[in-house]
Motif scaffolding. Sequence first.
Motif, PDB file in Angstrom:
ATOM      1  N   ARG A  28      -5.759  -4.539   8.332  1.00  0.00           N
ATOM      2  CA  ARG A  28      -4.615  -4.840   7.485  1.00  0.00           C
ATOM      3  C   ARG A  28      -3.697  -3.638   7.343  1.00  0.00           C
ATOM      4  O   ARG A  28      -2.476  -3.745   7.419  1.00  0.00           O
ATOM      5  N   ARG A  29      -4.283  -2.481   7.144  1.00  0.00           N
ATOM      6  CA  ARG A  29      -3.479  -1.291   6.932  1.00  0.00           C
ATOM      7  C   ARG A  29      -2.701  -0.864   8.163  1.00  0.00           C
ATOM      8  O   ARG A  29      -1.734  -0.101   8.057  1.00  0.00           O
ATOM      9  N   THR A  30      -3.112  -1.294   9.305  1.00  0.00           N
ATOM     10  CA  THR A  30      -2.424  -0.866  10.514  1.00  0.00           C
ATOM     11  C   THR A  30      -1.675  -2.020  11.190  1.00  0.00           C
ATOM     12  O   THR A  30      -0.956  -1.819  12.161  1.00  0.00           O
ATOM     13  N   GLY A  31      -1.899  -3.205  10.661  1.00  0.00           N
ATOM     14  CA  GLY A  31      -1.217  -4.342  11.257  1.00  0.00           C
ATOM     15  C   GLY A  31      -1.787  -4.780  12.592  1.00  0.00           C
ATOM     16  O   GLY A  31      -1.100  -5.397  13.403  1.00  0.00           O
ATOM     17  N   ARG A  70     -10.995   6.932   6.417  1.00  0.00           N
ATOM     18  CA  ARG A  70      -9.600   6.721   6.101  1.00  0.00           C
ATOM     19  C   ARG A  70      -8.696   7.294   7.184  1.00  0.00           C
ATOM     20  O   ARG A  70      -7.653   6.741   7.500  1.00  0.00           O
ATOM     21  N   ARG A  77      -4.709   6.485  10.533  1.00  0.00           N
ATOM     22  CA  ARG A  77      -3.721   7.243  11.298  1.00  0.00           C
ATOM     23  C   ARG A  77      -4.031   7.196  12.788  1.00  0.00           C
ATOM     24  O   ARG A  77      -3.142   7.111  13.628  1.00  0.00           O
ATOM     25  N   SER A 130      -2.862   4.026  14.086  1.00  0.00           N
ATOM     26  CA  SER A 130      -1.410   4.063  14.137  1.00  0.00           C
ATOM     27  C   SER A 130      -0.947   4.795  15.385  1.00  0.00           C
ATOM     28  O   SER A 130      -0.018   4.371  16.070  1.00  0.00           O
ATOM     29  N   PHE A 131      -1.618   5.871  15.640  1.00  0.00           N
ATOM     30  CA  PHE A 131      -1.261   6.633  16.829  1.00  0.00           C
ATOM     31  C   PHE A 131      -1.422   5.787  18.081  1.00  0.00           C
ATOM     32  O   PHE A 131      -0.561   5.775  18.957  1.00  0.00           O
ATOM     33  N   LEU A 179      -1.198   2.607  18.371  1.00  0.00           N
ATOM     34  CA  LEU A 179      -0.142   1.608  18.444  1.00  0.00           C
ATOM     35  C   LEU A 179       1.187   2.208  18.869  1.00  0.00           C
ATOM     36  O   LEU A 179       1.907   1.648  19.689  1.00  0.00           O
ATOM     37  N   ILE A 180       1.479   3.350  18.302  1.00  0.00           N
ATOM     38  CA  ILE A 180       2.729   4.006  18.652  1.00  0.00           C
ATOM     39  C   ILE A 180       2.732   4.397  20.124  1.00  0.00           C
ATOM     40  O   ILE A 180       3.669   4.129  20.866  1.00  0.00           O
ATOM     41  N   LYS A 190       3.392   1.611  22.311  1.00  0.00           N
ATOM     42  CA  LYS A 190       4.805   1.243  22.347  1.00  0.00           C
ATOM     43  C   LYS A 190       5.568   2.142  23.299  1.00  0.00           C
ATOM     44  O   LYS A 190       6.567   1.753  23.872  1.00  0.00           O
TER      45      LYS A 190
END
Lengths: 147, 147
Positions: free
Chosen positions: B14-17, B46, B50, B53-54, B56-57, B60
């Motif tokens: 959830r926090r990262t989608g 936790r 991040r 997130s990394f 996913l980025i 992209k």
Amino acid sequence: MNKNDLISIGTLARRTGTAVSAIRFYEEKGLLSALRTSGNQRRFLRSDIRRVSFILIAQKLGLGLAEIEAELSQLPQGRTPTVTDWQRISRSMRSAIDEKIKLLTRSRNQLDQCIGCGCLSLQKCQIYNKDDRMGSAGGKGPLLVLA
Amino acid sequence: MNKNDLISIGTLARRTGTAVSAIRFYEEKGLLSALRTSGNQRRFLRSDIRRVSFILIAQKLGLGLAEIEAELSQLPQGRTPTVTDWQRISRSMRSAIDEKIKLLTRSRNQLDQCIGCGCLSLQKCQIYNKDDRMGSAGGKGPLLVLA
DNA sequence: CTGCAATCTCAAGTTAACTTGAGGTCAAGC
DNA sequence: GCTTGACCTCAAGTTAACTTGAGATTGCAG
């Protein structure tokens, strides 16, 4: 050999640097079409060399076969494409590249913003803040990320 | 909830989608690692938010999971990465983007050269010339296309 | 006419990055 | 203590873009 000669799949492959199997695949996908000899072997038009070249180039530029087919479908049916036909399609491809460059440049800029704080949010750290509001227990939960 | 709390896979998702299944997949691929509860459920740090997130980025930006893993492996083992750690890795990612932009820009310029003649060679029309003269008759090796 | 490289079809395999489904367990609220 | 939603594992499916393999023809050089 003159302009109207038909070429075999092997020749087309050699002239474009692709594998024979790839060419069959493109045909199956509708990116190419071929005539058949009485013995059922494929015969391509000379202009298909250019067509395959286009496919290869467009792929390098990141387009998928489906998108490429869309571009190719703008070529005239029935007659061999002229230089002008190819020019038009090349220009449309240029826009596609421009788009991609823009996108990457934007990402890079956003990343620059974030290197400063290490948040990796790609959105000027807005998310980092936003997420603080939104954590689970209302507390300052860490971030949600991503653009 | 404090810094050392462990989070469940659902929370991380959830926090990262991302999808829960994707997170399991990343773990399987070695991009993430998790502790287990006595009941065998995954518990993440936790800081893995991040980390995801990394991922996913970086995706992209066009990196494959393997390349991303390479980047991530530069993070310190054992301790939670600091902002500085992330900054270093972000910068290395920036170079990757710069590379990609350069490549695309070059392609675009070459394409511009070719729009003029419609040859699609991406190599200043050399191929066009070669091709029209070279048939099968004899000449020089066939054309290669592409940059 | 022969031989053999080139083709043909069709099915299945490959890599990337995941998702979906089946069948079963865990954990938290009422 | 029961129900439910979150989890778990493992297998199989999915899309893209092809490749590989099997078994059968074709077509051109000699």
